[in-house]
Design an enzyme around this catalytic site. Sequence first.
Site, PDB file in Angstrom:
ATOM      1  N   GLY A   1       0.828  -1.191   0.000  1.00  0.00           N
ATOM      2  CA  GLY A   1       0.000   0.000   0.000  1.00  0.00           C
ATOM      3  C   GLY A   1       0.868   1.249   0.000  1.00  0.00           C
ATOM      4  O   GLY A   1       2.081   1.189   0.265  1.00  0.00           O
ATOM      5  N   CYS A   2       0.264   2.381  -0.308  1.00  0.00           N
ATOM      6  CA  CYS A   2       1.025   3.629  -0.381  1.00  0.00           C
ATOM      7  C   CYS A   2       1.558   4.023   0.989  1.00  0.00           C
ATOM      8  O   CYS A   2       2.732   4.385   1.135  1.00  0.00           O
ATOM      9  CB  CYS A   2       0.174   4.749  -0.973  1.00  0.00           C
ATOM     10  SG  CYS A   2      -1.456   4.930  -0.216  1.00  0.00           S
ATOM     11  N   TYR A   3       0.707   3.956   2.015  1.00  0.00           N
ATOM     12  CA  TYR A   3       1.165   4.320   3.362  1.00  0.00           C
ATOM     13  C   TYR A   3       2.262   3.385   3.849  1.00  0.00           C
ATOM     14  O   TYR A   3       3.273   3.839   4.386  1.00  0.00           O
ATOM     15  CB  TYR A   3      -0.005   4.329   4.342  1.00  0.00           C
ATOM     16  CG  TYR A   3      -0.963   5.490   4.196  1.00  0.00           C
ATOM     17  CD1 TYR A   3      -0.528   6.814   4.330  1.00  0.00           C
ATOM     18  CD2 TYR A   3      -2.321   5.282   3.956  1.00  0.00           C
ATOM     19  CE1 TYR A   3      -1.412   7.882   4.223  1.00  0.00           C
ATOM     20  CE2 TYR A   3      -3.213   6.344   3.844  1.00  0.00           C
ATOM     21  CZ  TYR A   3      -2.755   7.642   3.985  1.00  0.00           C
ATOM     22  OH  TYR A   3      -3.638   8.692   3.880  1.00  0.00           O
TER      23      TYR A   3
ATOM     24  N   THR B   1       4.409   1.692   2.129  1.00  0.00           N
ATOM     25  CA  THR B   1       5.654   1.920   1.392  1.00  0.00           C
ATOM     26  C   THR B   1       6.484   3.010   2.074  1.00  0.00           C
ATOM     27  O   THR B   1       7.660   2.818   2.396  1.00  0.00           O
ATOM     28  CB  THR B   1       5.348   2.329  -0.065  1.00  0.00           C
ATOM     29  OG1 THR B   1       4.725   1.232  -0.735  1.00  0.00           O
ATOM     30  CG2 THR B   1       6.627   2.706  -0.812  1.00  0.00           C
TER      31      THR B   1
END
Lengths: 345, 345, 345, 345
Positions: free
Chosen positions: C148-150, C152
């Site tokens: 997920g972006c968070y 990462t």
Amino acid sequence: MVKAAIVGAAGYTGAELTRLLAGHPHFQLQAVTSSADAGRRVSDLYPALTGVDLVFTEPNAEALAASIDVAFLAVPHTAAMALAPTLLKAGVAVIDLSADFRLREAAIFESWYGVAHAAPELLSDAVYGLPELWRDRLLGARLVACPGCYPTATVLAAAPALAARLTTGGTVIADAKSGVSGAGRTPGAGTHYCTVNEAVAPYKVGTHRHTPEIAQALQDIVGAPVRVMFTPTLVPMTRGLLSTVYLEAAEGVTAERVWTAYAEHYRGEPFVTVHPLGVMPSTAEVRGGNRVHIGVALDAAAGVIVAVAAIDNLVKGASGQAVQCANIAFGLEETAGLAAFGPVV
Amino acid sequence: MVKAAIVGAAGYTGAELTRLLAGHPHFQLQAVTSSADAGRRVSDLYPALTGVDLVFTEPNAEALAASIDVAFLAVPHTAAMALAPTLLKAGVAVIDLSADFRLREAAIFESWYGVAHAAPELLSDAVYGLPELWRDRLLGARLVACPGCYPTATVLAAAPALAARLTTGGTVIADAKSGVSGAGRTPGAGTHYCTVNEAVAPYKVGTHRHTPEIAQALQDIVGAPVRVMFTPTLVPMTRGLLSTVYLEAAEGVTAERVWTAYAEHYRGEPFVTVHPLGVMPSTAEVRGGNRVHIGVALDAAAGVIVAVAAIDNLVKGASGQAVQCANIAFGLEETAGLAAFGPVV
Amino acid sequence: MVKAAIVGAAGYTGAELTRLLAGHPHFQLQAVTSSADAGRRVSDLYPALTGVDLVFTEPNAEALAASIDVAFLAVPHTAAMALAPTLLKAGVAVIDLSADFRLREAAIFESWYGVAHAAPELLSDAVYGLPELWRDRLLGARLVACPGCYPTATVLAAAPALAARLTTGGTVIADAKSGVSGAGRTPGAGTHYCTVNEAVAPYKVGTHRHTPEIAQALQDIVGAPVRVMFTPTLVPMTRGLLSTVYLEAAEGVTAERVWTAYAEHYRGEPFVTVHPLGVMPSTAEVRGGNRVHIGVALDAAAGVIVAVAAIDNLVKGASGQAVQCANIAFGLEETAGLAAFGPVV
Amino acid sequence: MVKAAIVGAAGYTGAELTRLLAGHPHFQLQAVTSSADAGRRVSDLYPALTGVDLVFTEPNAEALAASIDVAFLAVPHTAAMALAPTLLKAGVAVIDLSADFRLREAAIFESWYGVAHAAPELLSDAVYGLPELWRDRLLGARLVACPGCYPTATVLAAAPALAARLTTGGTVIADAKSGVSGAGRTPGAGTHYCTVNEAVAPYKVGTHRHTPEIAQALQDIVGAPVRVMFTPTLVPMTRGLLSTVYLEAAEGVTAERVWTAYAEHYRGEPFVTVHPLGVMPSTAEVRGGNRVHIGVALDAAAGVIVAVAAIDNLVKGASGQAVQCANIAFGLEETAGLAAFGPVV
């Protein structure tokens, strides 16, 4: 206190009206209606209105008619013309923010809005609510058709040059830029943050429904039909509307004559400022207030007068102007409940 | 590899050139100069350029002349005309992003810029770098005057209608909206975030220095002087420029003829897209790319053709177009080093 | 060329994948699917992708399986686990951008996502696609679960301090700020421009579904369970994600030791930059690129290590990282198709 | 009417004070000073304040002392401590918005601000102006030190949990996000639109001068030194400040106990709203108003209480709170001149 209700109070203009009327010295806000949000507190939808002790109710013209003196209609077009007859018959004044009573001719309404007008008999009673141009008609008015946001800025920008006969009869071109709140609160692809941010985009070029309204108002000023080319453009900001109006200059017109015409036309107006010649307004100057800031220039080589008006689309372009009109209609001080100035940034 | 340098590489257009040339398959970036930042790494000033292994040096025309084939001048006006003669004499091609060689007549330059031209003898050699209109002249050019950002969008928007004689001889009105990066990197009250955010503001109405440049280009197209009314407006975004051009339609022109004229004029252009009739571009579509997206409409009732062009002011409006011109001048593929498309939001 | 398809190509991550793969030297984009937009051209939905000559098709696992080597799944959770088994069985590699294969334990997936896992047998085959920490596992991987972006940003920020044992076993606090594109393309009240603009707002504090993913990754680093407190906050920008991670410093840790741990941990990484001690990254530095910029500081008086990572949520936080993982999985150069740097402003 | 002056009225907090005092029912604004802008009209600098009929004058403590009852000092630190003694001696009350009188110990001031304190004898007389926590001390106060914007939000967020002993003695972590107006009106690279837009960036991590002020206030609440880790982060908006505070939960604390502590602590406060458990505030809710909106959550697994406070940095974080303090100091109604609610979007 004048007893008031807002019908359609959950949208942006309705909520902004709620803010203004909740703090108004002479109107007492009795009811705020919203079909979709009936039963919810205003501050649940708008935490910024924490302290407004009101709950949305179902709109009901009869019930409202029995308990209020004035109804502000912040509903989509067609909804207002369904409500107004009942309210007026019951003696309730109607301040309509929708498009339903702005155009005097039902046929023009029908050709631009694609529906039959449900109350054409009221069109001749409706007063177009642009106080700076037609204040007298508003005294004691029972049905006020508040102008659209684009017409407010565009007509106020064009009026003095037209009235002073500084222009030829050529097409009036209005290139207007609006913040996103003008598109309303309903989410859609066009109001998604990622669509709007860092994006400038014209839309409905030459086909926007505010076009005939602008044309009608300009015709009232010059006493003859005026050709209008109107381009709305969406810009990445929440509030604010700026209309840049291009007018073909009549022979021999000077920049000073242009400026003087504007300064004299708006002398003494509580909400209008005309900037020095060549100084153009920014929407930031009028954010949150009911003001109109105007700048003018003459490009002599091109033969064009440029008149620019900046407003807050939700205040002078909608809810603030509605309150201003209601103040006049009820014989109150015109500026009552409308803050003198807005935040500095 | 063609050896290149960027003079004035610390500003936004210089840095954007650095980004493009550092990834270019045929140009090798030998030097980036900046008086103010000499000795600093490019990535210290622009962390986005981490990986570009270059240090700003003092600009020195002689030293540069000895080591490069082409110089991109991303300097303020007057600085370019001081540098160009030395570079050209040494056999270095000059791609100038400043205003110094855009206007063919020194007298016009001097009246708009308020200074004497230091190299008027070069004006007739300079090629105006708008490939979509005057590509042939760019082949082998040694001195390219890259257009300003506003003229790029405005001229590309107006050209097909003028070339196809769809207009009367009336004033061409261009209402252009630009993001803030167009104002450059030097901080000032006008570029402070709190001044610009939530603000739309016209400036230099009728007096902006891009006006004579637009007029010269349009005159080249129609073969006669064209009256131009140009209004730039600052909008709250970093990149992007959209010019809405209003042209008086000639008798009998139809919307389809307008659209066809544009489609044909730009057929096969690698960087131009003409949208379907009435569909207007957004600056968001071209962000980060060297593209021009164009939309057209005819308001028959008003007698006005509206042509809208959207560009990224730092790419097609400056550094990307400079690379495109350099590609052509050096006989490379026109699209080399210019990404086909930009980020989707 | 490796034949590729994007399933769910109409959303933001799908469209960004389209941009990256359409310009990739080794992947050939054969198909882009979208149920809702089947039959429409990609450039109709995303004018920024003008030039991509593809039409959305209906997703059909069998048909895809017959024609491609790798499928990028940019679909909502649950849709990926429905598709993956068929694709894998047919010999198609799967690069999954959804949450379906990130958590190794089906029970944890089910407790956070509220649905049973449809393909639990594949969980142990899935490789968590964070190349900077677990590159080796990606070589030849057939099923990649892209983070997920968070996670990462948060895991890359925390990893070196944890790996170097610079912290106590205390709770890791991650305060992350994300642009709006992370919420996807579907319009809603929460992504309306007027809701987001000028608004900073935390949401799902302690309950966001990326929490167990962060905890799992940190546990893999330290070899023991790690308590994680995760707060996502929406900020008014389109792209960009910055995670500020607070770690209790172990006794005697110095700022220099912290910095050295980070610099050594990421030495040679093509997409990671560690800023000098105390210099913090901005999301603007990494916009449009696949980079991670990291800054670290030690507040000795407070006993806290602060590690900050900035990424572009749609690139390193989603589509760019997916391409990076696919590059590794297919034995290509890790940086292929990923631009070295993004726009300078 | 109480006669008032604003010293340093040309900055953002000074201008916002001008807006508030120009419309205040009990303060009469006699003078606004600005060295740099002496002789200019307020509305020339701030067109939003059109209608405020005042001209900036040179600051002169003696002249002011003779004509006013209260001086609001909106000047940089060190300027206030130079002016205050003269004003106080002349019987003028001082409401100081600078940092000069916030820290009780001259040594701490000197170590964080790097200059000797010019009026240390006044430090013990100064009242820290956070009415919600120390209202009684403000009654009749002659020298009020208005809190910084970050401490206002952070201390109001942390106070109830600390006062109710819901926390361990662990480090209090405050991750605060501020709009750009907090950086003031002077242009610089850091406030250039293109630097800030689409950028989230922490700065002065652990070294910001508001840190000792937060620590002092928290110590006053718990009666013992408190370790504070403070990270300010700049976000792309003009106004608004949100502080997310992380507190180690004491054994056995429940979410309900946390919420109740906050609700009770702020019961009856005219400017504070505590949202339901888990509902977090947005800065948009408080824009333009003097309000504080607070949300709380407990992450039981992580053992962390999260308390979030949102304010408008220029109002509750500066000028509005100054007016609130002055109202109390002069025995006026605390809410006088402070609008109940702000714009809805």
